[in-house]
Write a protein that holds these residues in place. Structure first.
Motif, PDB file in Angstrom:
ATOM      1  N   THR A  95       0.829  -1.197   0.000  1.00 51.47           N
ATOM      2  CA  THR A  95       0.000   0.000   0.000  1.00 51.47           C
ATOM      3  C   THR A  95       0.866   1.249   0.000  1.00 51.47           C
ATOM      4  O   THR A  95       1.241   1.759   1.053  1.00 51.47           O
ATOM      5  N   HIS A  96       1.193   1.735  -1.183  1.00 53.10           N
ATOM      6  CA  HIS A  96       1.831   3.036  -1.319  1.00 53.10           C
ATOM      7  C   HIS A  96       0.815   4.099  -1.715  1.00 53.10           C
ATOM      8  O   HIS A  96       1.140   5.286  -1.743  1.00 53.10           O
ATOM      9  N   THR A  98      -3.186   5.461  -1.047  1.00 60.05           N
ATOM     10  CA  THR A  98      -4.490   5.476  -0.388  1.00 60.05           C
ATOM     11  C   THR A  98      -5.286   6.649  -0.937  1.00 60.05           C
ATOM     12  O   THR A  98      -4.717   7.560  -1.544  1.00 60.05           O
ATOM     13  N   ASP A 101      -3.912  10.011   0.691  1.00 61.28           N
ATOM     14  CA  ASP A 101      -2.695  10.682   0.230  1.00 61.28           C
ATOM     15  C   ASP A 101      -2.736  10.978  -1.266  1.00 61.28           C
ATOM     16  O   ASP A 101      -1.873  11.693  -1.781  1.00 61.28           O
ATOM     17  N   CYS A 132       2.114  -2.306   4.386  1.00 54.86           N
ATOM     18  CA  CYS A 132       1.959  -0.855   4.373  1.00 54.86           C
ATOM     19  C   CYS A 132       3.069  -0.239   5.205  1.00 54.86           C
ATOM     20  O   CYS A 132       3.663  -0.910   6.045  1.00 54.86           O
ATOM     21  N   TYR A 136      -0.367   3.878  11.032  1.00 52.14           N
ATOM     22  CA  TYR A 136      -1.370   4.827  10.571  1.00 52.14           C
ATOM     23  C   TYR A 136      -2.040   4.331   9.293  1.00 52.14           C
ATOM     24  O   TYR A 136      -3.270   4.342   9.175  1.00 52.14           O
ATOM     25  N   THR A 137      -1.235   3.894   8.314  1.00 50.28           N
ATOM     26  CA  THR A 137      -1.801   3.414   7.059  1.00 50.28           C
ATOM     27  C   THR A 137      -2.628   2.159   7.287  1.00 50.28           C
ATOM     28  O   THR A 137      -3.675   1.965   6.656  1.00 50.28           O
ATOM     29  N   VAL A 140      -5.954   3.258   8.354  1.00 52.76           N
ATOM     30  CA  VAL A 140      -6.698   3.781   7.209  1.00 52.76           C
ATOM     31  C   VAL A 140      -7.301   2.634   6.404  1.00 52.76           C
ATOM     32  O   VAL A 140      -8.480   2.657   6.039  1.00 52.76           O
ATOM     33  N   ASN A 261      -0.631  14.833   4.676  1.00 48.36           N
ATOM     34  CA  ASN A 261      -0.902  13.401   4.788  1.00 48.36           C
ATOM     35  C   ASN A 261       0.259  12.620   4.204  1.00 48.36           C
ATOM     36  O   ASN A 261       0.735  12.935   3.111  1.00 48.36           O
ATOM     37  N   ASN A 263       1.992   8.331   4.199  1.00 48.02           N
ATOM     38  CA  ASN A 263       1.983   6.966   4.700  1.00 48.02           C
ATOM     39  C   ASN A 263       3.237   6.675   5.521  1.00 48.02           C
ATOM     40  O   ASN A 263       3.228   5.824   6.393  1.00 48.02           O
ATOM     41  N   GLN A 264       4.318   7.380   5.228  1.00 46.01           N
ATOM     42  CA  GLN A 264       5.509   7.386   6.081  1.00 46.01           C
ATOM     43  C   GLN A 264       6.369   8.616   5.797  1.00 46.01           C
ATOM     44  O   GLN A 264       6.596   9.428   6.673  1.00 46.01           O
ATOM     45  N   VAL A 285       0.610   9.999  11.467  1.00 48.55           N
ATOM     46  CA  VAL A 285       1.625   9.047  11.022  1.00 48.55           C
ATOM     47  C   VAL A 285       2.971   9.316  11.677  1.00 48.55           C
ATOM     48  O   VAL A 285       3.750   8.387  11.920  1.00 48.55           O
TER      49      VAL A 285
END
Length: 368
Positions: A95-96, A98, A101, A132, A136-137, A140, A261, A263-264, A285
């Motif tokens: 999951t890169h 979402t 983001d 992911c 946090y992701t 989500v 936002n 993912n990292q 995150v």
């Protein structure tokens, strides 16, 4: 027994400048130190057209591999996923992307985001294992909800690839006419990454600001990107594509990342690995990775960002302390750890699918 794993990034040649491309590069570099054999293309002959020619000779379209790992969500990845499910090949989806983001990235992306979310829920739910970059992701994805086991694993940071960044300091500062304390950011120019805040802080301070990374001013660009890049504040430089990213980390002093936002955030880890003082937006995150006042400063408002930048510019000791602690934090995300975790996860998903059971993530080392 060694495993042959497909680590696939469709549109790879177009994503070399992106965080997704960097994440895939990190996975492959990390796996070099393991017993996993990596193939990067699912197609016979290395390309879809070559695979079609192979089909005409009876050789089939897809190569052979023990586990399929896809890093994107487009038609190529969908084809790999369908092939894997039809043939009992364990499927890992990373999951890169979402819906959260994706918003505020391109013109119209916020409008499209809800529909994308519905597609992603369906697509990721096909996996035997979803990876992911953060807890946090994971939260989500569970809110969509995605119906598959989900495991966070850091994107990691390639410390070795950044070696020599300090030697490029003067060259890159001269190239982009930067002097004094330089406030900077690395990555594609998007409003989601805090473009307006970055420029507003620059307007309120006397320091040189530089955003190292490509930007689009064509029909896909958002209004914010077109506005700020066409008429930036006097002390802001948008460099466009940088041929050696180490030069950006050499030239800059304070890494300002007011993103809305993530993912990292690989570039944050890169800045930290270079010992830079980092200022971040206080979003969920970053809570799991970084500590305000220890390895970064966290802010919510434009005024707070301005105050943090001014404080770091004026306090060499604080800048050095935060940078040293940040470097230690970045080392927790080294690629050797990523490689060991990926190899263990591949083996678990492979063994689980062969045995007809669900993936047991409790048997695998901590994915972070």
């Amino acid at each position: 027994m060694s495993l042959r794993v497909l680590n696939y990034l469709e549109l790879e040649s177009h994503l070399q400048r992106s965080g997704i491309g960097t994440a895939a590069d990190h996975q492959r570099a990390a796996l070099d130190g393991t017993d996993v054999e990596v193939v990067t293309s699912p197609w016979q002959g290395g390309a879809p057209l070559s695979a079609l020619r192979s089909l005409s000779t009876g050789d089939g379209v897809f190569r052979e591999y023990d586990v399929a790992h896809c890093n994107l969500v487009g038609p190529g990845s969908l084809a790999v996923a369908r092939h894997a499910k039809r043939n009992g090949i364990p499927l890992v989806l990373h999951t890169h992307v979402t819906r959260e983001d994706f918003a505020e990235s391109f013109r119209g992306s916020t409008t499209v985001a809800p529909a994308l979310g519905r597609y992603l829920r369906w697509f990721y739910s096909q996996a035997d294992l979803v990876l992911c970059p953060s807890e946090y992701t994971k939260d989500v994805l569970e809110s969509y909800p995605v119906d598959a086991p989900i495991r966070p694993i850091t994107n990691g940071v390639d410390v070795d690839a950044l070696a020599g960044f300090a030697d490029l300091r003067e060259e890159y500062r001269e190239r982009y006419d930067l002097s004094g304390t330089v406030v900077f950011l690395v990555g594609n120019v998007f409003e989601r990454k805090g473009l307006t805040t970055f420029c507003r802080v620059a307007e309120a301070t006397p320091y040189d600001f530089a955003w190292f990374g490509p930007y689009d001013t064509g029909p896909h660009a958002s209004k914010a990107v077109r506005r700020w890049t066409s008429d930036p504040p006097e002390n802001v430089t948008f460099t466009g594509w940088v041929d050696d990213i180490r030069g950006a980390y050499g030239a800059g002093d304070v890494y300002l990342f007011p993103t809305k936002n993530e993912n990292q955030g690989i570039a944050v880890l890169e800045a930290m690995a270079c010992g830079k003082a980092v200022v971040l937006r206080d979003i969920p995150v970053f809570e799991e990775f970084y500590t305000d006042g220890h390895d970064c400063l966290k802010c919510d408002t434009t005024a707070e960002f301005r105050e943090a930048v001014e404080r770091l510019a004026e306090d060499d000791a604080l800048r050095e302390r935060l940078g040293n602690n940040a470097r230690e934090t970045a080392l927790e995300h080294s690629l050797d750890r990523v490689g060991d975790q990926l190899a263990a996860l591949y083996r678990e998903v492979h063994d689980a699918v062969r045995a007809g059971r669900s993936v047991d993530l409790d048997t695998v080392c901590d994915g972070r």
